[in-house]
Design a protein around this motif. Structure first.
Motif, PDB file in Angstrom:
ATOM      1  N   THR A 240       4.197   7.966   6.179  1.00 30.10           N
ATOM      2  CA  THR A 240       5.089   6.920   5.661  1.00 30.10           C
ATOM      3  C   THR A 240       4.920   6.801   4.145  1.00 30.10           C
ATOM      4  N   GLY A 241       3.665   6.906   3.689  1.00 33.10           N
ATOM      5  CA  GLY A 241       3.380   6.833   2.247  1.00 33.10           C
ATOM      6  C   GLY A 241       4.076   7.946   1.485  1.00 33.10           C
ATOM      7  N   VAL A 242       4.005   9.162   2.041  1.00 28.70           N
ATOM      8  CA  VAL A 242       4.660  10.310   1.383  1.00 28.70           C
ATOM      9  C   VAL A 242       6.180  10.093   1.355  1.00 28.70           C
ATOM     10  N   ILE A 243       6.728   9.597   2.470  1.00 31.66           N
ATOM     11  CA  ILE A 243       8.180   9.328   2.521  1.00 31.66           C
ATOM     12  C   ILE A 243       8.548   8.268   1.480  1.00 31.66           C
ATOM     13  N   CYS A 244       7.705   7.219   1.395  1.00 33.08           N
ATOM     14  CA  CYS A 244       7.948   6.159   0.387  1.00 33.08           C
ATOM     15  C   CYS A 244       7.956   6.747  -1.019  1.00 33.08           C
ATOM     16  N   HIS A 245       7.047   7.678  -1.250  1.00 28.52           N
ATOM     17  CA  HIS A 245       6.946   8.319  -2.564  1.00 28.52           C
ATOM     18  C   HIS A 245       8.252   9.066  -2.888  1.00 28.52           C
ATOM     19  N   GLU A 246       8.792   9.764  -1.897  1.00 29.34           N
ATOM     20  CA  GLU A 246      10.047  10.505  -2.117  1.00 29.34           C
ATOM     21  C   GLU A 246      11.226   9.544  -2.281  1.00 29.34           C
TER      22      GLU A 246
ATOM     23  N   HIS B 191      11.168   8.407  -5.798  1.00 27.55           N
ATOM     24  CA  HIS B 191      11.731   9.400  -6.732  1.00 27.55           C
ATOM     25  C   HIS B 191      13.259   9.269  -6.801  1.00 27.55           C
ATOM     26  N   ILE B 192      13.861   9.033  -5.635  1.00 27.38           N
ATOM     27  CA  ILE B 192      15.330   8.911  -5.597  1.00 27.38           C
ATOM     28  C   ILE B 192      15.764   7.606  -6.262  1.00 27.38           C
ATOM     29  N   GLU B 193      15.104   6.500  -5.866  1.00 23.98           N
ATOM     30  CA  GLU B 193      15.474   5.192  -6.406  1.00 23.98           C
ATOM     31  C   GLU B 193      15.300   5.115  -7.936  1.00 23.98           C
ATOM     32  N   LEU B 194      14.292   5.829  -8.441  1.00 25.57           N
ATOM     33  CA  LEU B 194      14.012   5.778  -9.886  1.00 25.57           C
ATOM     34  C   LEU B 194      14.753   6.877 -10.656  1.00 25.57           C
ATOM     35  N   ASN B 195      15.655   7.578  -9.974  1.00 27.31           N
ATOM     36  CA  ASN B 195      16.486   8.631 -10.584  1.00 27.31           C
ATOM     37  C   ASN B 195      15.659   9.773 -11.188  1.00 27.31           C
TER      38      ASN B 195
ATOM     39  N   GLU C 171       5.323  10.911 -11.655  1.00 25.18           N
ATOM     40  CA  GLU C 171       4.560  10.884 -10.398  1.00 25.18           C
ATOM     41  C   GLU C 171       3.878   9.529 -10.217  1.00 25.18           C
ATOM     42  N   LYS C 172       3.275   9.057 -11.298  1.00 23.61           N
ATOM     43  CA  LYS C 172       2.556   7.775 -11.218  1.00 23.61           C
ATOM     44  C   LYS C 172       3.545   6.645 -10.925  1.00 23.61           C
ATOM     45  N   GLU C 173       4.693   6.721 -11.606  1.00 21.90           N
ATOM     46  CA  GLU C 173       5.719   5.701 -11.403  1.00 21.90           C
ATOM     47  C   GLU C 173       6.157   5.677  -9.930  1.00 21.90           C
ATOM     48  N   ALA C 174       6.356   6.888  -9.353  1.00 19.73           N
ATOM     49  CA  ALA C 174       6.785   6.981  -7.947  1.00 19.73           C
ATOM     50  C   ALA C 174       5.673   6.513  -7.014  1.00 19.73           C
ATOM     51  N   ASP C 175       4.413   6.838  -7.359  1.00 17.89           N
ATOM     52  CA  ASP C 175       3.283   6.394  -6.535  1.00 17.89           C
ATOM     53  C   ASP C 175       3.202   4.872  -6.487  1.00 17.89           C
ATOM     54  N   LEU C 176       3.315   4.262  -7.673  1.00 15.18           N
ATOM     55  CA  LEU C 176       3.201   2.803  -7.736  1.00 15.18           C
ATOM     56  C   LEU C 176       4.357   2.130  -6.989  1.00 15.18           C
ATOM     57  N   LYS C 177       5.538   2.731  -7.102  1.00 18.98           N
ATOM     58  CA  LYS C 177       6.707   2.198  -6.381  1.00 18.98           C
ATOM     59  C   LYS C 177       6.478   2.353  -4.872  1.00 18.98           C
TER      60      LYS C 177
END
Lengths: 145, 270
Positions: free
Chosen positions: B128-134, B137-141, B185-191
């Motif tokens: 779920t965490g990996v999916i959230c990370h992806e 990435h989409i949400e943050l363009n 990557e960090k931005e996507a991780d935190l999101k």
């Protein structure tokens, strides 16, 4: 912004043609140099160098044509590199960018029209002076003693 | 006299500069982005690119059509979207039968998940965490940013208009094998942590998974493709751990029985 004034002497036919060509040179170079804004400056500078030993009237107008190119160079170069960064990097198109490009187009178009008008009038032997640029030209270009 | 001669053109030059900035400022008051529908056109281009990339990937991979697998992953995404106010219809999830541990995002909201990611994980929260990370990435363009940086906007536009087969191939390779910038990557991780927290899911398994990858990274396991697209796993695990609040009560996106059924169905595919 543009005024027709009395020159120190009545320029001859050959002088008027050369002086008018300096403006035409910048016009042709604007069209050729649209993708790279430095090209029109280089072309006008080359023409200026070729005529630096010419008569006062020719030198004066070559200088004015060259100076008018320099100020637009800053605006066009900034717009050019901004566009390049949008096309090739992660930089995005913003409202500010579009406004800048439109402002640059307005200023370039005004300069283009003024250049055409000046080229025509100078060909007739009239001494056309531009606001600001003529003042600088007067400082740089002095009559042969 | 001399100073007067210099003062006048100096003032005039200042006026010219001011007039340019004034024209720029006034033009900036008009919403050109709305007027030219730039955002709409960008979305249209992204959708076209997403379809082209997905078509290109699909041609060389096996897409899973098993209902149990698809519905289970869909439930995970639904839970995340619901608890985070995300529009689920925006995301198009594709599961590929591939033993590599990999998941990545394509333009236009496409998410590709390899079955290897699920089979190699014992904890569903890590997946779920990996999916959230992806999703992040989409949400943050990030996807379009990465593509524009690697390929260039002009090439992407020509690809979207249907005249860039090579660009599509190159883009597919970039999206499935090249890394995002460390800051992205960090931005996507935190999101992703934010999404997990809002869904009351423990982010720790994601950190553990990254630690595990960091260890495996040294072993250079070929199946760990997610490392090449998402590097520096140990460092990432550490800042995820730093964000974890142990006082929170956690749940999982899907029930344990659904998770087990999902794993079983994938194993049967193999």
């Amino acid at each position: 912004m543009i005024a027709t004034k009395e020159f120190d002497y009545e320029p001859g036919e050959h002088e008027s043609e050369k002086a008018s060509n300096s403006y035409l040179m910048s016009l042709v170079a604007i069209i050729a140099g649209l993708p790279l804004p430095i090209i029109n400056l280089i072309a006008t500078f080359a023409f200026y160098m070729g005529n630096k030993n010419g008569t006062y009237f020719v030198r004066w107008h070559c200088t004015q044509a060259l100076l008018s190119q320099i100020s637009m160079l800053f605006v066009n170069s900034y717009g050019f590199w901004w566009s390049v960064s949008i096309a090739f990097t992660a930089e995005e198109i913003t409202n500010k960018y579009i406004a800048f490009i439109l402002a640059a187009i307005i200023f370039n178009l005004s300069e283009f029209i003024a250049t055409v008008y000046t080229a025509i009038q100078t060909r007739k032997g009239k001494h056309v002076t531009w606001w600001f640029y003529s003042e600088i030209t007067n400082l740089i270009c002095k009559a042969n003693k | 006299m001399q100073s007067q001669q210099i003062k006048k053109p100096f003032l005039q030059s200042v006026l010219i500069v001011i007039s340019f900035f004034l024209v720029w400022f006034l033009l900036n008051q008009i919403s050109w982005m709305k007027l030219f529908e730039i955002k709409k056109n960008e979305i249209r281009t992204e959708d076209k690119l997403g379809k082209l990339y997905w078509k290109s990937i699909k041609s060389s991979e096996i897409e899973v059509s098993n209902k149990i697998i698809l519905n289970s992953v869909d439930s995970i995404i639904e839970k995340i979207c619901e608890t985070n106010g995300l529009n689920k219809d925006k995301f198009k999830v594709h599961i590929l039968h591939n033993s590599q541990i990999n998941a990545f995002a394509l333009p236009g909201g496409h998410i590709i998940i390899y079955t290897g990611l699920i089979t190699h994980n014992d904890n569903q929260d890590a997946v779920t965490g990996v999916i959230c990370h992806e999703l992040a990435h989409i949400e943050l363009n990030h996807v379009m940013k990465k593509l524009v940086k690697e390929i260039g906007l002009s090439a992407l536009l020509s690809a979207a208009s249907g005249s860039g087969g090579e660009v599509i191939k190159k883009g597919s390779k970039i999206l499935s094998s090249l890394a995002f910038d460390r800051s992205l990557e960090k931005e996507a991780d935190l999101k992703a942590i934010e999404y997990l927290r809002n869904a009351s899911i423990n982010p720790e398994p994601l950190a553990n998974f990254l630690y595990l990858l960091a260890g495996e990274e040294r072993g250079l396991l070929e199946s760990l493709s997610w490392i090449s697209t998402h590097p520096v796993s140990k460092e990432r695990a550490e800042y995820i751990i730093a964000e974890i609040n142990n006082a929170e009560e956690y749940t999982s996106a899907i029930s344990n029985s659904t998770w087990q059924a999902l794993k079983m169905e994938i194993q049967e595919l193999d």
